[in-house]
Design an enzyme around this catalytic site. Sequence first.
Site, PDB file in Angstrom:
ATOM      1  N   SER A  95      -4.880   3.313   4.207  1.00 35.69           N
ATOM      2  CA  SER A  95      -4.937   2.696   2.758  1.00 35.69           C
ATOM      3  C   SER A  95      -5.390   0.768   2.558  1.00 35.69           C
ATOM      4  O   SER A  95      -6.158  -0.232   2.069  1.00 35.69           O
ATOM      5  CB  SER A  95      -3.903   2.424   1.837  1.00 35.69           C
ATOM      6  OG  SER A  95      -4.238   1.918   0.441  1.00 35.69           O
TER       7      SER A  95
ATOM      8  N   LYS B 299       0.732  -1.199  -0.259  1.00 37.33           N
ATOM      9  CA  LYS B 299      -0.241  -0.066   0.122  1.00 37.33           C
ATOM     10  C   LYS B 299       0.259   1.367   0.254  1.00 37.33           C
ATOM     11  O   LYS B 299       0.280   2.403   0.674  1.00 37.33           O
ATOM     12  CB  LYS B 299      -0.963   0.027   1.085  1.00 37.33           C
ATOM     13  CG  LYS B 299      -1.923  -0.496   1.584  1.00 37.33           C
ATOM     14  CD  LYS B 299      -2.169  -1.865   0.241  1.00 37.33           C
ATOM     15  CE  LYS B 299      -3.178  -1.251  -0.245  1.00 37.33           C
ATOM     16  NZ  LYS B 299      -3.825  -2.003  -2.255  1.00 37.33           N
TER      17      LYS B 299
ATOM     18  N   HIS C 191       7.014  -6.789  -2.425  1.00 36.73           N
ATOM     19  CA  HIS C 191       7.017  -6.543  -1.294  1.00 36.73           C
ATOM     20  C   HIS C 191       8.293  -7.556   0.122  1.00 36.73           C
ATOM     21  O   HIS C 191       7.629  -7.764   0.548  1.00 36.73           O
ATOM     22  CB  HIS C 191       5.683  -6.796  -0.599  1.00 36.73           C
ATOM     23  CG  HIS C 191       4.504  -6.184  -1.335  1.00 36.73           C
ATOM     24  ND1 HIS C 191       4.719  -5.170  -1.602  1.00 36.73           N
ATOM     25  CD2 HIS C 191       3.684  -6.689  -1.618  1.00 36.73           C
ATOM     26  CE1 HIS C 191       3.358  -4.814  -2.156  1.00 36.73           C
ATOM     27  NE2 HIS C 191       2.348  -5.431  -2.280  1.00 36.73           N
TER      28      HIS C 191
HETATM   29  S1  PPS Z   1      -0.452  -2.933  -3.023  1.00 35.48           S
HETATM   30  O1  PPS Z   1      -2.214  -3.378  -2.980  1.00 35.48           O
HETATM   31  O2  PPS Z   1       0.434  -3.230  -2.595  1.00 35.48           O
HETATM   32  O3  PPS Z   1      -0.472  -3.032  -4.691  1.00 35.48           O
HETATM   33  O4  PPS Z   1      -1.458  -1.496  -3.129  1.00 35.48           O
HETATM   34  P1  PPS Z   1      -0.189  -0.057  -3.593  1.00 35.48           P
HETATM   35  O5  PPS Z   1      -0.005  -0.254  -5.126  1.00 35.48           O
HETATM   36  O6  PPS Z   1       1.634  -0.354  -2.875  1.00 35.48           O
HETATM   37  O7  PPS Z   1      -0.636   0.909  -2.141  1.00 35.48           O
HETATM   38  C1  PPS Z   1      -2.210   1.300  -3.531  1.00 35.48           C
HETATM   39  C2  PPS Z   1      -2.172   2.871  -3.338  1.00 35.48           C
HETATM   40  O8  PPS Z   1      -1.358   3.701  -3.902  1.00 35.48           O
HETATM   41  C3  PPS Z   1      -2.877   4.636  -4.730  1.00 35.48           C
HETATM   42  N1  PPS Z   1      -2.582   4.660  -6.000  1.00 35.48           N
HETATM   43  C4  PPS Z   1      -2.185   5.507  -6.201  1.00 35.48           C
HETATM   44  N2  PPS Z   1      -2.276   7.264  -5.938  1.00 35.48           N
HETATM   45  C5  PPS Z   1      -1.886   8.463  -6.178  1.00 35.48           C
HETATM   46  N3  PPS Z   1      -1.746   8.669  -8.025  1.00 35.48           N
HETATM   47  C6  PPS Z   1      -1.951   7.275  -8.354  1.00 35.48           C
HETATM   48  N4  PPS Z   1      -1.636   7.419  -9.853  1.00 35.48           N
HETATM   49  C7  PPS Z   1      -1.948   6.194  -7.653  1.00 35.48           C
HETATM   50  N5  PPS Z   1      -1.926   4.932  -7.689  1.00 35.48           N
HETATM   51  C8  PPS Z   1      -2.166   3.829  -6.740  1.00 35.48           C
HETATM   52  C9  PPS Z   1      -3.775   3.843  -4.362  1.00 35.48           C
HETATM   53  O9  PPS Z   1      -4.873   5.226  -4.328  1.00 35.48           O
HETATM   54  C10 PPS Z   1      -3.670   3.122  -2.698  1.00 35.48           C
HETATM   55  O10 PPS Z   1      -4.084   4.520  -2.157  1.00 35.48           O
HETATM   56  P2  PPS Z   1      -5.091   4.713  -1.115  1.00 35.48           P
HETATM   57  O11 PPS Z   1      -4.533   5.605   0.155  1.00 35.48           O
HETATM   58  O12 PPS Z   1      -6.346   3.671  -0.285  1.00 35.48           O
HETATM   59  O13 PPS Z   1      -5.768   5.530  -2.520  1.00 35.48           O
END
Ligand code: PPS
Length: 289
Positions: free
Chosen positions: A131, A46, A101
């Site tokens: 998240s 996340k 990860h």
């Molecule tokens: S995972 O399940 O570990 O693969 O998740 P991960 O991709 O690491 O994290 C998901 C969060 O990243 C946010 N996200 C973004 N934020 C801003 N801009 C862009 N382009 C973007 N892409 C992914 C996603 O919305 C999750 O955060 P939260 O706070 O839940 O919105």
Amino acid sequence: MSSSEDLYLRYDRFIVPKETHSLESLTFAQKFEFKDDDVVAVTYPKSGTVWMQEILPLVLNGGDLTTLNTVVNWDRVPWLEETRLAKVVDQMKSPRALVSHFTYELMPPSFHTSKAKVIYVMRNPTDVLVSSYYFHQMAAFLEDPGTFDEFIEKFLEGRVLFGKWTDHVKSWKRAELGDRIMFITYEEMVQDLPASIKLISDFLGCNLSEEVIQKVGEHCSFKTMKSNIMSNFSLVPKKYMDNDKSPFLRKGIAGDWKNHFNSEQLSRFTSVIHKELEGENFCLPWSLD
Ligand code: PPS
């Protein structure tokens, strides 16, 4: 409701979901042959993994949008440890991009003997927790998170995927990696995506033009990713991920923790995190309160 034994595999001192990992996939990761021009984006869950699955192919191929529009993110930039890698590895073209990860200790032997580069993406742990809390509600292959209070305790004790946040970030602070590793924060990326893409491009020796950087930034914005079916997980059947409960691309902002933690929870959380980082040659890029 499924128990954690039904849902998770134990691997080393960690738990990982059975839906996306297997003993075979974890063995495959250990035998994986890294090449010198591979790049792996490493994250605690996340922290921006899926975002890097969008950015890396565009940076590495000079802004060509084809894979972004035709290949789902989990095959486009596969997880080192997950089952999909074995299925797509033969089609991956160099320079290859992966995500992981894994903590540093879990990386396979070939990683250490190669010159493969690492981009470690770190996110404020309060926002990581929020998240993750929502992700546990929408993903049927994860344990119910319980109340927010209960989830804080689970997170602080490391009873979540890939263990404690502090252990993960500490594990990747390795002098021996020298200039093979670049650290970037989710918050920097939110604040100025084109500048972050330029840093990534320079680190990978891609030297993208200003025009291409702007284009990559537009295609990797939260809004564009949310409408890209190859990236927004809407192709995953609802019985695995229910985007109606909470979308995978949920808010995409820095600071949502302010809407979730009360002052008592915040002070407990920050005191544990600070204590676990005490004595480390380690400076957090954000204030945790
Ligand atoms: S995972 O399940 O570990 O693969 O998740 P991960 O991709 O690491 O994290 C998901 C969060 O990243 C946010 N996200 C973004 N934020 C801003 N801009 C862009 N382009 C973007 N892409 C992914 C996603 O919305 C999750 O955060 P939260 O706070 O839940 O919105």
